[in-house]
Structures are given as structure tokens and as C-alpha cells.
Motif scaffolding. Structure first.
Motif, PDB file in Angstrom:
ATOM      1  N   LEU A 293       0.740  -1.308  -0.008  1.00  0.00           N
ATOM      2  CA  LEU A 293       0.141  -0.189   0.118  1.00  0.00           C
ATOM      3  C   LEU A 293       1.006   1.235   0.123  1.00  0.00           C
ATOM      4  O   LEU A 293       1.994   1.091   0.674  1.00  0.00           O
ATOM      5  CB  LEU A 293      -0.837   0.019   1.103  1.00  0.00           C
TER       6      LEU A 293
ATOM      7  N   GLY B 255      -2.999   4.695   1.049  1.00  0.00           N
ATOM      8  CA  GLY B 255      -3.794   3.235   0.902  1.00  0.00           C
ATOM      9  C   GLY B 255      -3.952   2.818  -0.196  1.00  0.00           C
ATOM     10  O   GLY B 255      -4.924   1.725  -0.231  1.00  0.00           O
TER      11      GLY B 255
ATOM     12  N   TRP C 297      -4.271  -7.351   6.236  1.00  0.00           N
ATOM     13  CA  TRP C 297      -4.015  -6.044   7.203  1.00  0.00           C
ATOM     14  C   TRP C 297      -4.306  -6.553   8.647  1.00  0.00           C
ATOM     15  O   TRP C 297      -3.788  -6.390   9.606  1.00  0.00           O
ATOM     16  CB  TRP C 297      -4.728  -4.821   6.770  1.00  0.00           C
TER      17      TRP C 297
ATOM     18  N   SER D 112     -11.414   0.272  -0.378  1.00  0.00           N
ATOM     19  CA  SER D 112     -10.098   0.784   0.057  1.00  0.00           C
ATOM     20  C   SER D 112     -10.234   1.539   1.030  1.00  0.00           C
ATOM     21  O   SER D 112      -9.562   1.734   2.528  1.00  0.00           O
ATOM     22  CB  SER D 112      -9.385   1.544  -1.251  1.00  0.00           C
TER      23      SER D 112
ATOM     24  N   SER E  59     -11.033  -0.427   4.425  1.00  0.00           N
ATOM     25  CA  SER E  59      -9.950  -1.017   4.998  1.00  0.00           C
ATOM     26  C   SER E  59      -9.131  -0.108   5.965  1.00  0.00           C
ATOM     27  O   SER E  59      -8.518  -0.218   7.073  1.00  0.00           O
ATOM     28  CB  SER E  59      -8.940  -1.662   4.041  1.00  0.00           C
ATOM     29  N   ILE E  60      -8.935   1.256   5.367  1.00  0.00           N
ATOM     30  CA  ILE E  60      -8.224   2.372   6.107  1.00  0.00           C
ATOM     31  C   ILE E  60      -8.895   2.577   7.329  1.00  0.00           C
ATOM     32  O   ILE E  60      -8.134   2.789   8.145  1.00  0.00           O
ATOM     33  CB  ILE E  60      -8.003   3.556   5.327  1.00  0.00           C
TER      34      ILE E  60
ATOM     35  N   LEU F 242      -6.220   1.175  10.521  1.00  0.00           N
ATOM     36  CA  LEU F 242      -5.342   2.132  10.953  1.00  0.00           C
ATOM     37  C   LEU F 242      -5.685   2.767  12.218  1.00  0.00           C
ATOM     38  O   LEU F 242      -6.925   2.961  12.379  1.00  0.00           O
ATOM     39  CB  LEU F 242      -4.880   3.197  10.026  1.00  0.00           C
TER      40      LEU F 242
ATOM     41  N   ALA G 178      -5.472   7.207  10.428  1.00  0.00           N
ATOM     42  CA  ALA G 178      -6.591   6.983   9.416  1.00  0.00           C
ATOM     43  C   ALA G 178      -7.121   8.286   8.884  1.00  0.00           C
ATOM     44  O   ALA G 178      -7.550   8.411   7.653  1.00  0.00           O
ATOM     45  CB  ALA G 178      -7.839   6.051   9.996  1.00  0.00           C
TER      46      ALA G 178
ATOM     47  N   ARG H  69      -7.832  11.606   0.737  1.00  0.00           N
ATOM     48  CA  ARG H  69      -8.635  10.615  -0.405  1.00  0.00           C
ATOM     49  C   ARG H  69      -9.746  11.390  -0.933  1.00  0.00           C
ATOM     50  O   ARG H  69     -10.029  11.081  -1.991  1.00  0.00           O
ATOM     51  CB  ARG H  69      -9.268   9.197   0.265  1.00  0.00           C
TER      52      ARG H  69
ATOM     53  N   HIS I  94       4.426  -0.199   4.097  1.00  0.00           N
ATOM     54  CA  HIS I  94       3.919   0.956   3.206  1.00  0.00           C
ATOM     55  C   HIS I  94       4.961   1.817   2.337  1.00  0.00           C
ATOM     56  O   HIS I  94       6.230   1.756   3.114  1.00  0.00           O
ATOM     57  CB  HIS I  94       3.291   1.777   4.132  1.00  0.00           C
TER      58      HIS I  94
END
Length: 334
Positions: free
Chosen positions: A135, A139, A200, A240, A243-244, A248, A253, A260, A311
Motif C-alpha cells: 500500500l 492506502g 491487514w 479501500s 480498510s483504512i 489504521l 486514518a 482521499r 507501506h
């Protein structure tokens, strides 16, 4: 020696089963082969029962997509190691041996993926997983051997065995104990990037994810959703963000989620300028769905930690589109 189950999830894929099952049966040794059928309405089940009675057939009552489909099926599988294998993958002689050895020599290895190459262009890596996933700072997922739509030629540069951040669901090996400890895939993903979330969460619990370059398979790709399908764009962008949010620490996060908003908006505009309006609309729909389900994702958070090592400390979007970096070894220096 730990037992291996190869589980192929099928939905209306009779033609794929006919084409790819022979290589799985020929090269999988003592592994137990399962087909988990996701309530197909084609001739898949009849074909399996008539042509391959030796294969263990699991019949899911509904089509739960990739995530719920495997969750339902794997409750019936008791071998020590699961291999989740797409129905459009051709395996090679000895493909299981290096993976079995890596699990045996490394108790912390919870998940492993092999080298994934392109069935249509055998000298190149394949989009779904290539030589192991990572990632970037915001992310966005990418792979060794594949950044966005740019695929590297396999010249032996990734013949190693090493830790990665995520393993592809096209061919993923996972210990049964790890899969059950994690509660399987998150069914809210339906399909796409559920393997990123699973890997993750595994790392947040202390398991490790590996790439095993000594094992090689060939993936046709695009059999469920083509890379250019707007539905895939929707699922990738939305999942996506899921998941963040889930995985995180909050201090990391929330700034990424805000970033994003801008970056995904730029992606939507780029789709517009490329005359791909449905993809632009998919990005907007992905964010709308994410905001609706944000409280649910917050409730799913477990104790998390930031695995900085795996990362990229840069933006893959910036590196690819501004600096025109199209291969992993020029992007990330270990």
C-alpha cells in the motif's frame, strides 16, 4: 506434514472449470480439491458431478460474492492449510511444495501467495497480485511487478521469498487456524480488496504475510469483473476506504481519509476527461456508500497498529503519473 485443501470458488464458470481443473488435478499431489459453488444457474454443478466425481463439491445456498462465498464454504473444510484459488488459474508442476516448506519453516507465516503471471502473456506478471502487494502512503494498493495498468516482464527480479503487505485472493494460501481466528473475510466487501483487509487484520494480530517466488501460477484474469468494468472501480475505491477506516490508528486514518476525498475526486475528473463517465460516477457512488457505512466500519475496528515497514512512504499516484515510474524497484528501495 500439514494437509492442504485447494478450494476453487465458482459462479456460472462451467467453461473455466473445464479449461483449468485439469492442471489443478494434475499438479496438486496429495492436496484435497474442492469446488465451492456460489449458487450457479449454469451447468457447473452437473458438469462437476458427471466429469469430476472425485472433487469435493460444496454448494453455497446463495451467491455471496468472493467474501461470503468463501466464508460459507470454508466452514466445511478441515485441512490445515487453505489455498483459495480462482477458477481461471493454471497451476504448474510442484507449485505447492515451496509454499508448504515456507509454512513449515516459518511458524509466524499466516498467509502466502505465489508468483502470479499472465496466462495470455506468460513472460509478464499478472494484474491480480503479481509478485506481492503493498500500500502507498494514502492506502492505494499496488504490487511488485504491477503498478496500475503497467505490468513488468518477469526477468527473475522477483524470484525471492519475502514479506509483503497483502496477498492476492486469486491464489492465496492461509492457515485454517488464522482464517478462523480472523473470522474470515469481511462480507461487507462482497468482492475486491477483501484480501487486503484480511492481510491487514492478520498483521494487526501478529501474523505475517509472505510472497513465495519459488511457486508459480498463471492467471487469465477478468473472468468475474474486467479491470475496466465500472462495478470494479466502485468496489475498489469503496473497499479501500473501508480498510483504512478499520485497520489504521485513528490519528493516521482520518488525515488519509480526508486526503482521499481530494485524490479520489481528481481520479473521477480524470475519468471524465477520458470519456469514462460511468467510472467517474462509480467513484462518487463509492464515496457515498462509504459515508453511509462509516459508523459500521468504526464499530468493526479492533486493536490496530501501523505497520509502517510495509507501506510505501510516497504517493504511488504522484510517482506513476508525474514521475512516470512504472516498476516497483524504481519506486521503493528496501
Amino acid at each position: 506434514m500439514q494437509s492442504i485443501a485447494v478450494i476453487i470458488l465458482n459462479w456460472n464458470g462451467r467453461n473455466l472449470l473445464e479449461r483449468f481443473l485439469p492442471s489443478v488435478l494434475a499438479h496438486s499431489g496429495d492436496a484435497v480439491i474442492y469446488v465451492a459453488d456460489n449458487a450457479s444457474n449454469d451447468a457447473s454443478v452437473a458438469f462437476l458431478e458427471e466429469e469430476y466425481p472425485e472433487i469435493r463439491l460444496i454448494r453455497n445456498p446463495v451467491n455471496g460474492g468472493f467474501a461470503s462465498g468463501y466464508n460459507m464454504a470454508l466452514g466445511e473444510v478441515e485441512e490445515d492449510i487453505y489455498c483459495l484459488l480462482n477458477s481461471d488459474v493454471e497451476v504448474t508442476p510442484g507449485w505447492l511444495d515451496p509454499v508448504r516448506e515456507l509454512f513449515a519453516s516459518n511458524p509466524e507465516a499466516g498467509i502466502i501467495q505465489p508468483k502470479i503471471k499472465d496466462l495470455m502473456r506468460p513472460d509478464y506478471f499478472e494484474y491480480a497480485g503479481a509478485a506481492g502487494g503493498f500500500l502507498d502512503l494514502f492506502g492505494y494498493p499496488f504490487c511488485r511487478g504491477r503498478i496500475f495498468q503497467s505490468l513488468e516482464k518477469d526477468q527473475g527480479q522477483y524470484n525471492d521469498t519475502r514479506e509483503i503487505f497483502w496477498a492476492t485472493g486469486a491464489c492465496m494460501f492461509i492457515r485454517k487456524s488464522v482464517f478462523r481466528d480472523l473470522g474470515g473475510f469481511d462480507p461487507d466487501y462482497f468482492a475486491h480488496q477483501e484480501e487486503v483487509d484480511l492481510c491487514w487484520r492478520a498483521q494487526n494480530r501478529g501474523y505475517r504475510v509472505y510472497y513465495c517466488g519459488g511457486s508459480e501460477v498463471y492467471h487469465m484474469g477478468g473472468s468475474t469483473l474486467n479491470n475496466m468494468d465500472p462495478r470494479k472501480t466502485y468496489l475498489n475505491f469503496r473497499n479501500s476506504l473501508f480498510s483504512i477506516t478499520k485497520n489504521l490508528p485513528r490519528k493516521k486514518a482520518f488525515p488519509i481519509i480526508l486526503a482521499r476525498l481530494l485524490l479520489d475526486g481528481v481520479a473521477a475528473l480524470r475519468f471524465v476527461f477520458q470519456w469514462k463517465g460511468l467510472h467517474a460516477w462509480s467513484v462518487l457512488r463509492a464515496h457515498a456508500s462509504y459515508y453511509r457505512q462509516f459508523p459500521r466500519m468504526i464499530r468493526k475496528r479492533e486493536k490496530v497498529r501501523f505497520v509502517q515497514k510495509y507501506h510505501a512512504a510516497t504517493s504511488i499516484v504522484w510517482s506513476y503519473y508525474v514521475h512516470h515510474v512504472k516498476d516497483f524497484n524504481n519506486l521503493v528501495k528496501d
